[in-house]
Design a protein around this motif. Structure first.
Motif, PDB file in Angstrom:
ATOM      1  N   MET A   1      13.456   0.721   1.473  1.00 51.00           N
ATOM      2  CA  MET A   1      13.178   0.881   0.051  1.00 51.00           C
ATOM      3  C   MET A   1      11.762   1.372  -0.191  1.00 51.00           C
ATOM      4  SD  MET A   1      16.036   0.304  -1.189  1.00 51.00           S
ATOM      5  CE  MET A   1      15.499   0.594  -2.855  1.00 51.00           C
ATOM      6  N   ILE A   2      10.827   0.950   0.668  1.00 52.69           N
ATOM      7  CA  ILE A   2       9.442   1.439   0.550  1.00 52.69           C
ATOM      8  C   ILE A   2       9.421   2.953   0.753  1.00 52.69           C
ATOM      9  CG2 ILE A   2       7.158   1.402   1.625  1.00 52.69           C
ATOM     10  CD1 ILE A   2       7.722  -1.565   2.325  1.00 52.69           C
ATOM     11  N   ILE A   3      10.151   3.418   1.761  1.00 47.01           N
ATOM     12  CA  ILE A   3      10.204   4.862   2.051  1.00 47.01           C
ATOM     13  C   ILE A   3      10.891   5.616   0.928  1.00 47.01           C
ATOM     14  CG2 ILE A   3      11.068   6.607   3.660  1.00 47.01           C
ATOM     15  CD1 ILE A   3      10.882   4.436   5.857  1.00 47.01           C
ATOM     16  N   ILE A   4      12.031   5.098   0.477  1.00 48.72           N
ATOM     17  CA  ILE A   4      12.822   5.778  -0.560  1.00 48.72           C
ATOM     18  C   ILE A   4      12.056   5.851  -1.875  1.00 48.72           C
ATOM     19  CG2 ILE A   4      14.901   5.545  -2.002  1.00 48.72           C
ATOM     20  CD1 ILE A   4      16.315   4.378   0.456  1.00 48.72           C
TER      21      ILE A   4
ATOM     22  N   LEU B   1      11.866   7.800 -11.354  1.00 51.58           N
ATOM     23  CA  LEU B   1      12.036   6.478 -11.949  1.00 51.58           C
ATOM     24  C   LEU B   1      13.480   6.268 -12.402  1.00 51.58           C
ATOM     25  CD1 LEU B   1      10.547   3.893 -12.718  1.00 51.58           C
ATOM     26  CD2 LEU B   1      10.072   4.909 -14.953  1.00 51.58           C
ATOM     27  N   GLU B   2      14.099   7.329 -12.948  1.00 48.25           N
ATOM     28  CA  GLU B   2      15.485   7.217 -13.403  1.00 48.25           C
ATOM     29  C   GLU B   2      16.434   7.055 -12.221  1.00 48.25           C
ATOM     30  OE1 GLU B   2      13.371   9.513 -14.294  1.00 48.25           O
ATOM     31  OE2 GLU B   2      12.976   8.990 -16.407  1.00 48.25           O
ATOM     32  N   GLU B   3      16.169   7.772 -11.143  1.00 46.27           N
ATOM     33  CA  GLU B   3      17.036   7.702  -9.970  1.00 46.27           C
ATOM     34  C   GLU B   3      16.834   6.415  -9.180  1.00 46.27           C
ATOM     35  OE1 GLU B   3      17.146  12.494  -8.944  1.00 46.27           O
ATOM     36  OE2 GLU B   3      15.637  11.181  -8.029  1.00 46.27           O
ATOM     37  N   GLY B   4      15.713   5.770  -9.424  1.00 46.42           N
ATOM     38  CA  GLY B   4      15.397   4.583  -8.636  1.00 46.42           C
ATOM     39  C   GLY B   4      15.770   3.287  -9.309  1.00 46.42           C
ATOM     40  N   ALA B   5      16.779   3.326 -10.199  1.00 44.79           N
ATOM     41  CA  ALA B   5      17.195   2.093 -10.869  1.00 44.79           C
ATOM     42  C   ALA B   5      17.706   1.064  -9.869  1.00 44.79           C
ATOM     43  CB  ALA B   5      18.269   2.402 -11.900  1.00 44.79           C
ATOM     44  N   PHE B   6      18.206   1.557  -8.742  1.00 48.37           N
ATOM     45  CA  PHE B   6      18.743   0.660  -7.723  1.00 48.37           C
ATOM     46  C   PHE B   6      17.633  -0.071  -6.956  1.00 48.37           C
ATOM     47  CE2 PHE B   6      18.008   4.755  -5.789  1.00 48.37           C
ATOM     48  CZ  PHE B   6      17.365   4.416  -4.609  1.00 48.37           C
TER      49      PHE B   6
ATOM     50  N   GLY C   1       0.768  -1.236   0.000  1.00 50.04           N
ATOM     51  CA  GLY C   1       0.000   0.000   0.000  1.00 50.04           C
ATOM     52  C   GLY C   1       0.798   1.284   0.000  1.00 50.04           C
ATOM     53  N   CYS C   2       2.101   1.210   0.302  1.00 52.56           N
ATOM     54  CA  CYS C   2       2.889   2.439   0.469  1.00 52.56           C
ATOM     55  C   CYS C   2       4.010   2.618  -0.549  1.00 52.56           C
ATOM     56  CB  CYS C   2       3.475   2.485   1.880  1.00 52.56           C
ATOM     57  SG  CYS C   2       2.229   2.477   3.181  1.00 52.56           S
ATOM     58  N   THR C   3       4.320   1.601  -1.328  1.00 54.80           N
ATOM     59  CA  THR C   3       5.349   1.753  -2.362  1.00 54.80           C
ATOM     60  C   THR C   3       4.844   2.679  -3.458  1.00 54.80           C
ATOM     61  OG1 THR C   3       6.142  -0.486  -1.936  1.00 54.80           O
ATOM     62  CG2 THR C   3       6.807   0.518  -4.015  1.00 54.80           C
TER      63      THR C   3
END
Length: 223
Positions: A134-137, A143-148, A64-66
């Motif tokens: 990771m849910i918080i981040i 989307l580009e910064e979250g490749a990790f 619910g939070c991602t």
């Protein structure tokens, strides 16, 4: 010692704290950690059950939070079936522990069902440690910064998988080859148990429907 005395006992809380902290030791030193977890009584069912509950909460938070950018399956809390979401993790977890206990008994494994439950629960600690941040981040990066994001998600599963293998080795005192063989048979055992459970509930449902139809027919003909 009854439940009230345990809740008020300071030593019980200190042991609980130590056994929870020991989960971190198992993550970084799995072979020594899982051996001492059961053979040296360094773990506890209370800590193991707490970890299981935290995994369940992590799954619900992830659902619910991602951020929708990283999880297209994000849902509204009003649409979540809590029982089904809990069962999707808890049922396979219980079935794995039972199947592993049954199969490792045939392989002369030394672990009890309690030991397998604790070892498997402790092995899931990295999932909590990685997924919650990771849910918080996910809600603060593009989307580009979250490749990790995906890489860390996969890493948490790989780490947990490695710890489960280590737990089976140390708890049952197996060599690596015997460990993988027992895990393969455990997977087969899980399928058999799930099949029997589905068959059992199907028979129960059919039996209930049969007797209920007889009841309805009797009521219809009587009145």
């Amino acid at each position: 010692m009854n439940i009230k005395e345990r809740l008020l006992n300071k030593e019980s809380w200190l042991r609980y704290r130590d056994t929870m902290r020991y989960a971190l030791h198992c993550c970084v030193r799995p072979f020594d950690g899982f051996w001492d977890l059961t053979h040296e009584k360094r773990g506890s069912l209370a800590a193991a059950n707490t970890i299981v509950i935290l995994v369940l909460l992590t799954n619900l938070l992830k659902l619910g939070c991602t951020s929708f950018m990283f999880d297209a399956g994000r849902v509204n809390w009003d649409d979540v079936n809590m029982v089904m979401e809990i069962a999707q993790f808890l049922v396979p977890f219980i079935v794995y522990c039972v199947a592993n206990w049954c199969l490792t008994t045939l392989f002369d494994g030394k672990g009890r069902l309690k030991d397998i439950w604790m070892g498997t629960a402790y092995a899931l600690t990295p999932y909590i440690l990685i997924q919650i941040p990771m849910i918080i981040i996910s809600n603060f990066v593009t989307l580009e910064e979250g490749a990790f994001y995906d890489y860390f998600g996969y890493f948490s599963f790989v780490w947990c998988g490695f710890l489960i293998v280590a737990s089976v080795m140390m708890i049952h005192d197996f060599l690596l080859g015997k460990t993988f063989l027992s895990l393969i048979f455990t997977a087969v055992g899980m399928l058999i148990i799930i099949f029997l459970l589905v068959l059992f509930f199907s028979l129960i449902t059919d039996g209930f429907s049969y007797f209920y139809s007889i009841y309805e027919e009797t009521i219809f003909r009587t009145y």
